[in-house]
Design a protein around this motif. Structure first.
Motif, PDB file in Angstrom:
ATOM      1  N   SER A  60       0.809  -1.219   0.000  1.00  0.00           N
ATOM      2  CA  SER A  60       0.000   0.000   0.000  1.00  0.00           C
ATOM      3  C   SER A  60       0.842   1.269   0.000  1.00  0.00           C
ATOM      4  CB  SER A  60      -0.939   0.014   1.213  1.00  0.00           C
ATOM      5  OG  SER A  60      -0.193   0.063   2.423  1.00  0.00           O
ATOM      6  N   ALA A  61       2.152   1.149   0.262  1.00  0.00           N
ATOM      7  CA  ALA A  61       3.033   2.316   0.309  1.00  0.00           C
ATOM      8  C   ALA A  61       3.571   2.689  -1.069  1.00  0.00           C
ATOM      9  CB  ALA A  61       4.198   2.052   1.257  1.00  0.00           C
ATOM     10  N   PHE A  62       3.335   1.838  -2.064  1.00  0.00           N
ATOM     11  CA  PHE A  62       3.881   2.086  -3.387  1.00  0.00           C
ATOM     12  C   PHE A  62       2.911   2.860  -4.269  1.00  0.00           C
ATOM     13  CE2 PHE A  62       6.409  -1.760  -2.276  1.00  0.00           C
ATOM     14  CZ  PHE A  62       7.668  -1.208  -2.430  1.00  0.00           C
ATOM     15  N   LYS A  63       3.468   3.800  -5.038  1.00  0.00           N
ATOM     16  CA  LYS A  63       2.728   4.490  -6.093  1.00  0.00           C
ATOM     17  C   LYS A  63       3.502   4.253  -7.385  1.00  0.00           C
ATOM     18  CE  LYS A  63       0.623   8.087  -3.235  1.00  0.00           C
ATOM     19  NZ  LYS A  63       0.445   9.551  -3.039  1.00  0.00           N
ATOM     20  N   LEU A  64       3.074   3.253  -8.136  1.00  0.00           N
ATOM     21  CA  LEU A  64       3.829   2.791  -9.292  1.00  0.00           C
ATOM     22  C   LEU A  64       3.066   3.049 -10.589  1.00  0.00           C
ATOM     23  CD1 LEU A  64       4.861  -0.642  -7.729  1.00  0.00           C
ATOM     24  CD2 LEU A  64       6.115   1.513  -7.645  1.00  0.00           C
ATOM     25  N   VAL A  65       3.787   2.991 -11.685  1.00  0.00           N
ATOM     26  CA  VAL A  65       3.167   3.165 -12.993  1.00  0.00           C
ATOM     27  C   VAL A  65       3.634   2.044 -13.929  1.00  0.00           C
ATOM     28  CG1 VAL A  65       2.995   5.677 -12.744  1.00  0.00           C
ATOM     29  CG2 VAL A  65       5.032   4.676 -13.794  1.00  0.00           C
ATOM     30  N   GLY A  66       2.917   1.893 -15.029  1.00  0.00           N
ATOM     31  CA  GLY A  66       3.314   0.932 -16.053  1.00  0.00           C
ATOM     32  C   GLY A  66       3.305  -0.500 -15.567  1.00  0.00           C
ATOM     33  N   PRO A  67       4.281  -1.296 -16.017  1.00  0.00           N
ATOM     34  CA  PRO A  67       4.309  -2.729 -15.685  1.00  0.00           C
ATOM     35  C   PRO A  67       4.445  -3.000 -14.185  1.00  0.00           C
ATOM     36  CG  PRO A  67       6.378  -2.055 -16.720  1.00  0.00           C
ATOM     37  CD  PRO A  67       5.414  -0.928 -16.904  1.00  0.00           C
ATOM     38  N   LEU A  68       5.080  -2.103 -13.443  1.00  0.00           N
ATOM     39  CA  LEU A  68       5.210  -2.333 -12.006  1.00  0.00           C
ATOM     40  C   LEU A  68       3.869  -2.180 -11.296  1.00  0.00           C
ATOM     41  CD1 LEU A  68       8.604  -0.779 -10.860  1.00  0.00           C
ATOM     42  CD2 LEU A  68       8.088  -3.037 -11.776  1.00  0.00           C
ATOM     43  N   GLU A  69       3.025  -1.295 -11.792  1.00  0.00           N
ATOM     44  CA  GLU A  69       1.691  -1.145 -11.198  1.00  0.00           C
ATOM     45  C   GLU A  69       0.897  -2.433 -11.353  1.00  0.00           C
ATOM     46  OE1 GLU A  69      -2.068   1.985 -11.382  1.00  0.00           O
ATOM     47  OE2 GLU A  69      -0.750   1.778 -13.112  1.00  0.00           O
ATOM     48  N   GLU A  70       1.014  -3.058 -12.519  1.00  0.00           N
ATOM     49  CA  GLU A  70       0.314  -4.329 -12.753  1.00  0.00           C
ATOM     50  C   GLU A  70       0.914  -5.452 -11.906  1.00  0.00           C
ATOM     51  OE1 GLU A  70      -2.488  -4.589 -14.496  1.00  0.00           O
ATOM     52  OE2 GLU A  70      -2.293  -2.409 -14.611  1.00  0.00           O
ATOM     53  N   LYS A  71       2.242  -5.456 -11.789  1.00  0.00           N
ATOM     54  CA  LYS A  71       2.898  -6.507 -11.008  1.00  0.00           C
ATOM     55  C   LYS A  71       2.538  -6.395  -9.533  1.00  0.00           C
ATOM     56  CE  LYS A  71       7.346  -8.891 -10.725  1.00  0.00           C
ATOM     57  NZ  LYS A  71       8.767  -8.894 -11.188  1.00  0.00           N
ATOM     58  N   LEU A  72       2.368  -5.170  -9.056  1.00  0.00           N
ATOM     59  CA  LEU A  72       2.017  -4.955  -7.652  1.00  0.00           C
ATOM     60  C   LEU A  72       0.679  -5.611  -7.306  1.00  0.00           C
ATOM     61  CD1 LEU A  72       2.826  -3.487  -5.006  1.00  0.00           C
ATOM     62  CD2 LEU A  72       1.492  -1.525  -5.828  1.00  0.00           C
ATOM     63  N   LYS A  73      -0.208  -5.676  -8.267  1.00  0.00           N
ATOM     64  CA  LYS A  73      -1.533  -6.258  -8.039  1.00  0.00           C
ATOM     65  C   LYS A  73      -1.469  -7.761  -7.779  1.00  0.00           C
ATOM     66  CE  LYS A  73      -3.837  -2.835 -10.981  1.00  0.00           C
ATOM     67  NZ  LYS A  73      -4.595  -2.610 -12.230  1.00  0.00           N
ATOM     68  N   THR A  74      -0.348  -8.373  -8.126  1.00  0.00           N
ATOM     69  CA  THR A  74      -0.215  -9.826  -7.957  1.00  0.00           C
ATOM     70  C   THR A  74       0.330 -10.211  -6.582  1.00  0.00           C
ATOM     71  OG1 THR A  74       2.049  -9.961  -8.843  1.00  0.00           O
ATOM     72  CG2 THR A  74       0.234 -10.014 -10.437  1.00  0.00           C
ATOM     73  N   VAL A  75       0.692  -9.211  -5.752  1.00  0.00           N
ATOM     74  CA  VAL A  75       1.213  -9.507  -4.417  1.00  0.00           C
ATOM     75  C   VAL A  75       0.102 -10.099  -3.559  1.00  0.00           C
ATOM     76  CG1 VAL A  75       2.249  -8.557  -2.329  1.00  0.00           C
ATOM     77  CG2 VAL A  75       2.916  -7.649  -4.566  1.00  0.00           C
ATOM     78  N   LEU A  76       0.401 -11.250  -2.922  1.00  0.00           N
ATOM     79  CA  LEU A  76      -0.594 -11.905  -2.068  1.00  0.00           C
ATOM     80  C   LEU A  76      -0.150 -11.809  -0.607  1.00  0.00           C
ATOM     81  CD1 LEU A  76      -1.389 -14.960  -4.365  1.00  0.00           C
ATOM     82  CD2 LEU A  76      -2.715 -12.857  -4.072  1.00  0.00           C
ATOM     83  N   ASP A  77       0.349 -12.903  -0.055  1.00  0.00           N
ATOM     84  CA  ASP A  77       0.726 -12.909   1.355  1.00  0.00           C
ATOM     85  C   ASP A  77       2.223 -13.084   1.579  1.00  0.00           C
ATOM     86  OD1 ASP A  77       0.815 -15.469   0.398  1.00  0.00           O
ATOM     87  OD2 ASP A  77      -0.230 -16.389   2.081  1.00  0.00           O
ATOM     88  N   LYS A  78       3.003 -13.029   0.504  1.00  0.00           N
ATOM     89  CA  LYS A  78       4.446 -13.200   0.607  1.00  0.00           C
ATOM     90  C   LYS A  78       5.163 -12.039  -0.083  1.00  0.00           C
ATOM     91  CE  LYS A  78       4.272 -18.274   0.661  1.00  0.00           C
ATOM     92  NZ  LYS A  78       4.734 -19.513  -0.008  1.00  0.00           N
ATOM     93  N   PRO A  79       6.413 -11.766   0.317  1.00  0.00           N
ATOM     94  CA  PRO A  79       7.185 -10.713  -0.352  1.00  0.00           C
ATOM     95  C   PRO A  79       7.364 -11.027  -1.835  1.00  0.00           C
ATOM     96  CG  PRO A  79       8.242 -11.358   1.700  1.00  0.00           C
ATOM     97  CD  PRO A  79       7.158 -12.366   1.446  1.00  0.00           C
ATOM     98  N   LEU A  80       7.313  -9.971  -2.656  1.00  0.00           N
ATOM     99  CA  LEU A  80       7.492 -10.131  -4.098  1.00  0.00           C
ATOM    100  C   LEU A  80       8.471  -9.069  -4.589  1.00  0.00           C
ATOM    101  CD1 LEU A  80       6.642 -11.473  -6.812  1.00  0.00           C
ATOM    102  CD2 LEU A  80       4.884  -9.684  -6.981  1.00  0.00           C
TER     103      LEU A  80
END
Length: 284
Positions: free
Chosen positions: A158-178
């Protein structure tokens, strides 16, 4: 008042303009107001409504093109990297400039322009923020002994403000570090302009490696209640037996906070340290 007294008075009261009035901008405004040797001469924010009832009407600047009329000694940007790209060169014509969003300097054209503008009378100041050991790393860069630098930043998603491919990748974070990214800081800055100012500061300090040679690693960890910054330095030596230093900075942060609590204090210290170094680029 004679000329000497007038000069002394001006030196005692450093005139500061603040660009950006989010949580960090509000904090800096309050801190500057507490200092008898400083005064705020303007505050600019994209949303004027955000400033009403919080600052005096006469301090509100509605057009950044008019900031020279307030005669600031130091302009502090804590808004967005685009401010430096659009106005930074102009600021440096009449004031020192502290760039709170140094990710702007990952753009080689912007960096070259601001570096050139800072070679006349006024200086470009880069706050250390969460970058621990910056002056030591800068000394190694000056001597040519800095061989490698990796900066790893771990935060709650929730602390990240990302754009492009990283914004999409952030959505895949579940219960483990990514791990969202690992590579040259220059590539990362435009994808996370609000989150990796620490890495941009590292690239400026480690000038012999620069934005292309300094490696940034961004990790989203849903279990964190802090911002963690790991800095790994590699110096001279034989393969497998090099000089090395690793530091780990744990900074408590509320959920969704872009800036950790201790970084606020670091920014105010940088602001009050951004004085008297003359032309050029300076860590503060």
């Amino acid at each position: 008042m004679d000329e000497a007294s007038a000069a002394g008075s001006k030196q005692r009261r450093r005139r500061v303009g603040i660009i950006g009035f989010g949580q960090l901008g509000q904090y800096l405004y309050e801190e500057v107001c507490k200092q008898p040797g400083y005064e705020v001469v303007f505050i600019w924010n994209r949303s004027i409504e955000k400033m009403k009832d919080l600052v005096s009407e006469h301090l509100i600047l509605r057009d950044l093109n008019d900031c020279s009329s307030r005669h600031p000694d130091l302009i502090v940007e804590v808004a967005h990297p685009s401010i430096s790209a659009e106005y930074g060169m102009e600021f440096l014509k009449f004031a020192d400039f502290m760039i709170g969003s140094p990710t702007a300097l990952a753009d080689a054209t912007v960096y070259k322009s601001l570096l050139g503008a800072a070679q006349s009378e006024h200086g470009l100041y880069v706050p250390a923020g969460a970058f621990w050991g910056g002056q030591d790393i800068q000394k190694m860069a000056n001597q040519g002994t800095l061989k490698g630098l990796t900066v790893t930043m771990k935060k709650h998603p929730s602390a990240f403000k990302l754009v492009g491919p990283l914004e999409e990748k952030l959505k895949t974070v579940l219960d483990k570090p990514l791990t969202l990214f690992k590579g040259p800081v220059r590539e990362l800055c435009p994808l996370a302009p609000n989150n990796v100012n620490t890495m941009a500061c590292a690239a400026i300090a480690a000038h012999n490696l620069g934005f292309d040679g300094v490696i940034g690693c961004l990790i989203a960890d849903p279990n964190l209640e802090s911002h963690v910054v790991e800095i790994e330095v590699v110096g001279p030596g034989q393969k497998g037996n090099n000089f090395s230093v690793k530091t780990v900075r744990n900074n408590p942060a509320s959920a969704g906070a872009v800036t950790g609590k201790q970084t606020y204090g670091s920014f105010s210290s940088s602001l009050f340290g951004a004085v008297g170094k003359g032309k050029g680029v300076h860590l503060c």
